[in-house]
Design a protein around this motif. Structure first.
Motif, PDB file in Angstrom:
ATOM      1  N   LYS A  42      12.056 -29.035   5.211  1.00  0.00           N
ATOM      2  CA  LYS A  42      10.982 -28.036   5.180  1.00  0.00           C
ATOM      3  C   LYS A  42      10.860 -27.235   6.467  1.00  0.00           C
ATOM      4  CE  LYS A  42       8.217 -30.472   1.790  1.00  0.00           C
ATOM      5  NZ  LYS A  42       6.981 -31.165   1.485  1.00  0.00           N
ATOM      6  N   SER A  43      11.399 -27.750   7.559  1.00  0.00           N
ATOM      7  CA  SER A  43      11.281 -27.040   8.824  1.00  0.00           C
ATOM      8  C   SER A  43      12.228 -25.842   8.904  1.00  0.00           C
ATOM      9  CB  SER A  43      11.544 -27.993   9.986  1.00  0.00           C
ATOM     10  OG  SER A  43      12.852 -28.518   9.916  1.00  0.00           O
ATOM     11  N   LEU A  44      13.144 -25.723   7.946  1.00  0.00           N
ATOM     12  CA  LEU A  44      14.071 -24.589   7.925  1.00  0.00           C
ATOM     13  C   LEU A  44      13.662 -23.591   6.841  1.00  0.00           C
ATOM     14  CD1 LEU A  44      17.541 -26.344   8.332  1.00  0.00           C
ATOM     15  CD2 LEU A  44      16.243 -25.084  10.050  1.00  0.00           C
ATOM     16  N   PRO A  45      13.939 -22.313   7.075  1.00  0.00           N
ATOM     17  CA  PRO A  45      13.600 -21.303   6.058  1.00  0.00           C
ATOM     18  C   PRO A  45      14.276 -21.621   4.727  1.00  0.00           C
ATOM     19  CG  PRO A  45      14.265 -20.267   8.111  1.00  0.00           C
ATOM     20  CD  PRO A  45      14.534 -21.728   8.269  1.00  0.00           C
ATOM     21  N   GLY A  46      13.502 -21.563   3.658  1.00  0.00           N
ATOM     22  CA  GLY A  46      14.040 -21.800   2.328  1.00  0.00           C
ATOM     23  C   GLY A  46      14.192 -23.262   1.954  1.00  0.00           C
ATOM     24  N   SER A  47      13.852 -24.187   2.847  1.00  0.00           N
ATOM     25  CA  SER A  47      14.023 -25.626   2.603  1.00  0.00           C
ATOM     26  C   SER A  47      15.356 -25.912   1.917  1.00  0.00           C
ATOM     27  CB  SER A  47      12.893 -26.182   1.734  1.00  0.00           C
ATOM     28  OG  SER A  47      11.668 -26.042   2.376  1.00  0.00           O
ATOM     29  N   LEU A  52      23.288 -30.447   6.799  1.00  0.00           N
ATOM     30  CA  LEU A  52      24.078 -31.281   7.698  1.00  0.00           C
ATOM     31  C   LEU A  52      23.649 -30.876   9.106  1.00  0.00           C
ATOM     32  CD1 LEU A  52      27.507 -30.881   5.864  1.00  0.00           C
ATOM     33  CD2 LEU A  52      26.002 -32.855   5.798  1.00  0.00           C
ATOM     34  N   THR A  53      22.635 -31.556   9.623  1.00  0.00           N
ATOM     35  CA  THR A  53      22.018 -31.150  10.889  1.00  0.00           C
ATOM     36  C   THR A  53      23.007 -31.234  12.050  1.00  0.00           C
ATOM     37  OG1 THR A  53      21.135 -33.392  11.120  1.00  0.00           O
ATOM     38  CG2 THR A  53      19.670 -31.718  10.202  1.00  0.00           C
ATOM     39  N   LYS A  54      23.877 -32.220  12.017  1.00  0.00           N
ATOM     40  CA  LYS A  54      24.862 -32.408  13.095  1.00  0.00           C
ATOM     41  C   LYS A  54      25.764 -31.183  13.241  1.00  0.00           C
ATOM     42  CE  LYS A  54      28.550 -35.646  14.360  1.00  0.00           C
ATOM     43  NZ  LYS A  54      29.237 -36.885  13.955  1.00  0.00           N
ATOM     44  N   TYR A  55      26.022 -30.504  12.117  1.00  0.00           N
ATOM     45  CA  TYR A  55      26.943 -29.369  12.114  1.00  0.00           C
ATOM     46  C   TYR A  55      26.240 -28.035  11.887  1.00  0.00           C
ATOM     47  CZ  TYR A  55      30.013 -33.348  11.372  1.00  0.00           C
ATOM     48  OH  TYR A  55      30.643 -34.558  11.484  1.00  0.00           O
ATOM     49  N   LYS A  56      24.909 -28.069  11.783  1.00  0.00           N
ATOM     50  CA  LYS A  56      24.117 -26.863  11.535  1.00  0.00           C
ATOM     51  C   LYS A  56      24.610 -26.113  10.293  1.00  0.00           C
ATOM     52  CE  LYS A  56      21.807 -24.862  14.727  1.00  0.00           C
ATOM     53  NZ  LYS A  56      21.293 -24.075  15.829  1.00  0.00           N
ATOM     54  N   GLU A 100      16.693 -13.172   2.339  1.00  0.00           N
ATOM     55  CA  GLU A 100      15.853 -13.239   3.546  1.00  0.00           C
ATOM     56  C   GLU A 100      16.013 -14.593   4.249  1.00  0.00           C
ATOM     57  OE1 GLU A 100      13.845 -11.099   5.172  1.00  0.00           O
ATOM     58  OE2 GLU A 100      14.451  -9.479   3.819  1.00  0.00           O
ATOM     59  N   ASN A 101      16.005 -15.670   3.478  1.00  0.00           N
ATOM     60  CA  ASN A 101      16.161 -17.004   4.069  1.00  0.00           C
ATOM     61  C   ASN A 101      17.533 -17.166   4.712  1.00  0.00           C
ATOM     62  OD1 ASN A 101      13.582 -17.949   3.487  1.00  0.00           O
ATOM     63  ND2 ASN A 101      14.179 -18.598   1.436  1.00  0.00           N
ATOM     64  N   ASP A 102      18.559 -16.626   4.084  1.00  0.00           N
ATOM     65  CA  ASP A 102      19.906 -16.685   4.663  1.00  0.00           C
ATOM     66  C   ASP A 102      19.929 -15.994   6.027  1.00  0.00           C
ATOM     67  OD1 ASP A 102      20.696 -17.974   2.367  1.00  0.00           O
ATOM     68  OD2 ASP A 102      21.967 -16.344   1.626  1.00  0.00           O
ATOM     69  N   LYS A 103      19.301 -14.813   6.112  1.00  0.00           N
ATOM     70  CA  LYS A 103      19.260 -14.088   7.386  1.00  0.00           C
ATOM     71  C   LYS A 103      18.566 -14.918   8.463  1.00  0.00           C
ATOM     72  CE  LYS A 103      17.289 -10.174   6.635  1.00  0.00           C
ATOM     73  NZ  LYS A 103      16.761  -8.811   6.632  1.00  0.00           N
TER      74      LYS A 103
END
Length: 151
Positions: A42-47, A52-56, A100-103
């Motif tokens: 939820k902390s990222l746009p678009g949930s 994969l947080t390690k690799y963004k 928009e979320n992708d941007k």
């Protein structure tokens, strides 16, 4: 085959936005490959469905209908169906929100990957391969960042 409003409402209520069958297939394949992830962060746009947080890397598992695959063809079909104003507006809004979320995610330094549901179901290995290529690119960029800091 005409359907009444009650039947349609019942069918629509069974459609979930989290833990869908396509998400479960992809998550299971990633887990078996040894990749650990967060789901619906939820902390990222678009949930994103999988992160994969390690690799963004932010991964979205999109259904063909609600996210408008082959939009021009689907739009023509919707315009001939029931309640076309609602459905065309809804799917166009979904597509714009996805864009928009992708941007926003790209601005935060994330690699964004979208997979269509049928691709996940029928070509899971190719989806995993695309994710592994993104991981490889992330690792290469990290190595070049480290080598640039040394000079």
């Amino acid at each position: 085959m005409p359907r009444d409003a009650k039947t349609i409402s019942k069918n629509m209520s069974k459609i979930h936005s989290r833990d869908t069958s396509i998400e479960l297939i992809l998550r299971k394949a990633l887990w078996h490959k040894g990749y650990r992830y967060r789901k619906n962060l939820k902390s990222l746009p678009g949930s994103p469905d999988i992160v994969l947080t390690k690799y963004k890397i932010a991964i979205f598992c999109d259904s063909e209908f609600f996210h408008g695959k082959d939009w021009e063809i689907l739009k023509l079909r919707l315009e001939k169906g029931k309640n076309p104003e609602y459905w065309v507006k809804k799917i166009e809004r979904n597509r714009h929100r996805d864009w928009e979320n992708d941007k926003k995610l790209l601005f935060l330094g994330y690699t964004v990957i979208h997979f269509w549901g049928q691709d996940i179901i029928h070509h899971t290995d190719e989806c995993i391969q695309a994710i592994e290529e993104a991981i490889w690119e992330f690792n290469v960029s990290q190595c070049s960042d480290i080598s640039n800091e040394e000079f």
